[in-house]
Structures are given as C-alpha cells and as structure tokens.
Design an enzyme around this catalytic site. Structure first.
Site, PDB file in Angstrom:
ATOM      1  N   SER A 172      89.088  53.613  58.669  1.00 34.12           N
ATOM      2  CA  SER A 172      89.182  53.989  57.490  1.00 34.12           C
ATOM      3  C   SER A 172      90.763  54.725  57.603  1.00 34.12           C
ATOM      4  CB  SER A 172      88.274  55.126  56.764  1.00 34.12           C
ATOM      5  OG  SER A 172      88.862  56.001  55.886  1.00 34.12           O
TER       6      SER A 172
ATOM      7  N   TYR B  34      82.918  62.739  57.969  1.00 37.59           N
ATOM      8  CA  TYR B  34      83.489  61.318  57.715  1.00 37.59           C
ATOM      9  C   TYR B  34      84.844  61.293  58.658  1.00 37.59           C
ATOM     10  CZ  TYR B  34      84.668  56.864  55.231  1.00 37.59           C
ATOM     11  OH  TYR B  34      84.967  55.715  55.083  1.00 37.59           O
TER      12      TYR B  34
HETATM   13  P1  NDP Z   1      78.649  50.532  50.719  1.00 37.42           P
HETATM   14  O1  NDP Z   1      77.828  51.928  50.768  1.00 37.42           O
HETATM   15  O2  NDP Z   1      78.939  49.767  49.644  1.00 37.42           O
HETATM   16  O3  NDP Z   1      77.793  49.717  51.954  1.00 37.42           O
HETATM   17  C1  NDP Z   1      77.357  50.418  53.053  1.00 37.42           C
HETATM   18  C2  NDP Z   1      76.496  49.375  54.006  1.00 37.42           C
HETATM   19  O4  NDP Z   1      75.989  50.090  55.151  1.00 37.42           O
HETATM   20  C3  NDP Z   1      75.500  49.139  52.948  1.00 37.42           C
HETATM   21  O5  NDP Z   1      74.881  47.813  53.372  1.00 37.42           O
HETATM   22  C4  NDP Z   1      74.185  50.224  53.544  1.00 37.42           C
HETATM   23  O6  NDP Z   1      72.731  49.725  53.427  1.00 37.42           O
HETATM   24  C5  NDP Z   1      74.549  50.227  55.199  1.00 37.42           C
HETATM   25  N1  NDP Z   1      74.054  51.287  55.890  1.00 37.42           N
HETATM   26  C6  NDP Z   1      74.281  52.739  55.689  1.00 37.42           C
HETATM   27  N2  NDP Z   1      73.606  53.423  56.371  1.00 37.42           N
HETATM   28  C7  NDP Z   1      72.670  52.559  57.203  1.00 37.42           C
HETATM   29  C8  NDP Z   1      71.987  52.875  58.246  1.00 37.42           C
HETATM   30  N3  NDP Z   1      71.670  54.141  58.821  1.00 37.42           N
HETATM   31  N4  NDP Z   1      71.494  51.601  59.041  1.00 37.42           N
HETATM   32  C9  NDP Z   1      71.915  50.495  58.663  1.00 37.42           C
HETATM   33  N5  NDP Z   1      72.734  50.059  57.673  1.00 37.42           N
HETATM   34  C10 NDP Z   1      73.346  51.218  56.930  1.00 37.42           C
HETATM   35  O7  NDP Z   1      79.796  51.072  51.643  1.00 37.42           O
HETATM   36  P2  NDP Z   1      81.246  50.147  51.770  1.00 37.42           P
HETATM   37  O8  NDP Z   1      81.145  48.767  51.638  1.00 37.42           O
HETATM   38  O9  NDP Z   1      82.206  50.906  51.036  1.00 37.42           O
HETATM   39  O10 NDP Z   1      81.651  50.840  53.248  1.00 37.42           O
HETATM   40  C11 NDP Z   1      81.289  49.962  54.347  1.00 37.42           C
HETATM   41  C12 NDP Z   1      82.403  50.516  55.402  1.00 37.42           C
HETATM   42  O11 NDP Z   1      83.776  50.615  55.284  1.00 37.42           O
HETATM   43  C13 NDP Z   1      81.832  51.888  55.883  1.00 37.42           C
HETATM   44  O12 NDP Z   1      82.107  52.107  57.315  1.00 37.42           O
HETATM   45  C14 NDP Z   1      82.937  52.853  55.238  1.00 37.42           C
HETATM   46  O13 NDP Z   1      83.164  53.941  55.844  1.00 37.42           O
HETATM   47  C15 NDP Z   1      84.216  51.827  55.413  1.00 37.42           C
HETATM   48  N6  NDP Z   1      85.347  52.299  54.190  1.00 37.42           N
HETATM   49  C16 NDP Z   1      85.206  51.940  53.077  1.00 37.42           C
HETATM   50  C17 NDP Z   1      86.110  52.269  52.235  1.00 37.42           C
HETATM   51  C18 NDP Z   1      85.857  52.364  50.669  1.00 37.42           C
HETATM   52  O14 NDP Z   1      86.775  52.917  50.043  1.00 37.42           O
HETATM   53  N7  NDP Z   1      84.876  51.648  50.125  1.00 37.42           N
HETATM   54  C19 NDP Z   1      87.449  52.879  52.586  1.00 37.42           C
HETATM   55  C20 NDP Z   1      87.419  53.122  54.001  1.00 37.42           C
HETATM   56  C21 NDP Z   1      86.465  52.658  54.889  1.00 37.42           C
HETATM   57  P3  NDP Z   1      71.578  50.704  53.341  1.00 37.42           P
HETATM   58  O15 NDP Z   1      72.229  51.915  52.725  1.00 37.42           O
HETATM   59  O16 NDP Z   1      70.811  50.192  52.491  1.00 37.42           O
HETATM   60  O17 NDP Z   1      71.294  51.180  54.741  1.00 37.42           O
END
Ligand code: NDP
Length: 288
Positions: free
Chosen positions: A170, A183
């Site tokens: 990030s 985070y």
């Molecule tokens: P979302 O919340 O849309 O998606 C997150 C994904 O991670 C989901 O599929 C969720 O599924 C999964 N996840 C969360 N916890 C677990 C777990 N314990 N085990 C397995 N899967 C898990 O987030 P984003 O798509 O926005 O984020 C994706 C990545 O990008 C993250 O690492 C985030 O920090 C990073 N990021 C995002 C930004 C943004 O602005 N959106 C900016 C910078 C970085 P479920 O909850 O069902 O397990």
C-alpha cells in the site's frame, strides 16, 4: 536524389523497418498461458479483478478467502475464461490452512508459478484505543500470511528455477497516516519482507516485489465511506474528494485493472531484473 535512389531508399527503409519489426517480434512477449497463479483474497475487490486479468491471459488461477459463497461465485465466473480454476475457503491467519490450500492448488493446477499475496483487512482507531484482537488479525492477514505463503511456494519455484511473488502492500507501506497503526506496521513489514525474499532468491529466476496502491474503490474502501461521512458531516462526494483523495494528488482513485496490470508487468520478461522493490500506483501520493 534521383527517382531510382529515392525509391530504392524508400524500399530499403521499408526492408529495414520490416527487419526491425521482426527483431522486436522475436523478443519474448508476455505469455502466461498454462501458468499457475495463486491469489490470496481473490474472491472480491482487487484480488478478483487480478484473477480475471490472469484468467483472461490464459493462466490457471487459484483463489481463496474465508467466505464460501464469494469463493464459489468467483470460481464460477473465472471458469468462463476456459482455463482450470481452483478455489477454496482458507483463512490465511492459520498457517496449516495455507499449507493445505497450496498443496491442493499444486495437485489440481500444477506447480505454482506466480504467488500474489493480496488478502488484507483494515481497521481504524487511535493506538491507545486499538483493540488488541484487531491488531493481531491485521498483522496475521496483511503480513504474516505473506511469510507463510512465500515459505510454502518458494521450494517449488527454486526447483523450477522460475517464480514470481507479488505482494500487495500500500502507499501505507511507504508512508503513514494517523489511526492506522496496525495496517501501516503490517504494510511496511510487507515491503521489508519483499526485499528480504528478493535478496534470498536473487539469481535463481525468482523475483519478489511489492505494489503500493493508493486508494482503489473496492469493498474495503467502500466500507470506510459511511463512517467518514458521519465523522466529517459530509456527503459521499465531498468525503471522497476532500478526505479520502486528499493525499492522492491526481484526486482520482487507482483502478483495479491498473493494479492487476502492474502484477502482470512484474511477471513479464520485461521485469526479469525488477526485484526487491516497490511500485507505487498512487496518483502521486508518495511523491509529496
Ligand atoms: P477487499 O476487502 O475488497 O478484499 C479483501 C480480500 O481478502 C477478500 O477476498 C477477503 O475475503 C480476503 N480476506 C480477508 N481476510 C482474509 C483471511 N483471513 N483469509 C483469507 N482471505 C481473507 O479489499 P481490497 O480488494 O481493497 O484489498 C486487497 C488488498 O489490497 C489488501 O491487501 C489491501 O490492503 C490492499 N490495498 C487496497 C487498497 C484500496 O484502496 N482498496 C489500497 C492499498 C492497498 P473474506 O473477507 O471473505 O475472507
């Protein structure tokens, strides 16, 4: 120049251009057909879009998350690209589940070529009010899971002499903001882990890098908007512009396909010597 030399010049230029074009064509273009790509948290948001991009490139894609309905929905959708897809409910806070998931991926799709550590969550509170269980969960999901998946995937990559690990960090892996201690600590950790893995496998055909997105409008970010509207007493559009995109000089969200495209670049031959580094896709945030 008389007419003959002129036309000879033109046709020689034409031949030269053709030879150059053929030379360029001979350079290896990205070809991900048949590669096995694992994306943690590939059931929605950035992870799902990356999975779509990889599946569209002809890769065999594996995803996991904790929500069965989202995993099966994603698998159904990704199967429409016509390549084998594997999905599993796996909680990446549990190392044994990660190990089992990656073993079953290899059994069903073959050895892992590309590992994208994408699963992540967010929670916002001052340090002295930060719930310990939220701290532990964020560190486990956003950082430790990348250690466990990398440790499990690297032996296979070393055996093949080729592999790509892309960690979704990030802008908060390079800079800080108040109230996001866990985070930011986790994402800085991901950047450090990426550099360390890269050094350990340098020269073995394996690269490891971190992508540092600014804000991308995914469910993770959508979930923060109502609270920001309440805290600031602003409507949605004003919160997006004046609060969320305040530090993103472009005042535009990065998009899921831009992040997905950056993962593809990092796995292409053009990026063979790109390792142990970060690529910011943040509208200029970290240039400030
Ligand atoms: P979302 O919340 O849309 O998606 C997150 C994904 O991670 C989901 O599929 C969720 O599924 C999964 N996840 C969360 N916890 C677990 C777990 N314990 N085990 C397995 N899967 C898990 O987030 P984003 O798509 O926005 O984020 C994706 C990545 O990008 C993250 O690492 C985030 O920090 C990073 N990021 C995002 C930004 C943004 O602005 N959106 C900016 C910078 C970085 P479920 O909850 O069902 O397990």
């Amino acid at each position: 120049m008389n007419r003959l030399t002129k036309s000879l010049g033109i046709s020689l230029c034409g031949v030269g251009a053709l030879l150059l074009a053929r030379r360029v064509m001979r350079k290896p273009l990205p070809d991900f057909r048949g590669q096995c790509v694992v994306i943690t948290g590939g059931s929605r948001g950035l992870g799902l879009e990356m999975a779509r991009i990889w599946a569209a490139q002809g890769a065999k894609v594996a995803i996991c998350s904790r929500t069965a309905a989202e995993v099966s929905g994603a698998v159904n959708e990704l199967s429409q690209f016509g390549k084998p897809v594997y999905g599993e409910v796996c909680d990446v806070t549990i190392p044994e589940q990660i190990e089992g998931f990656l073993k079953r991926v290899a059994l069903s799709l073959g050895p892992i070529d590309v590992l994208v550590n994408n699963a992540g969550i967010q929670f916002v509170a001052p340090v002295d009010e930060f719930p310990v269980e939220k701290w532990d969960a964020i560190l486990a999901i956003n950082l430790s899971s990348a250690f466990h998946t990398s440790a499990a995937a690297l032996p296979g990559m070393k055996a093949k002499g080729w592999g790509r690990i892309v960690n979704i960090a990030s802008a908060h892996g390079l800079t800080a903001s108040p109230f996001k201690s866990a985070y930011i600590a986790a994402k800085h950790g991901v950047v450090g882990l990426s550099k360390t893995v890269a050094l350990e496998v340098a020269g073995q055909g394996i690269t490891c890098n971190a992508i540092c997105p600014g804000y991308v409008l995914t469910p993770l970010v959508e979930a923060q908007i109502p609270e920001q509207m309440r805290v600031h007493g602003m409507d949605r559009e004003t919160v997006l512009r004046e609060v969320m995109l305040l530090r993103q000089p472009s005042r535009q969200f990065a998009t899921v396909d831009q992040i997905g495209g950056t993962t593809v670049f990092l796995c292409s031959a053009a990026a063979d010597q790109v390792t142990g580094t970060t690529i910011s896709v943040d509208g200029g945030w970290t240039a400030l």
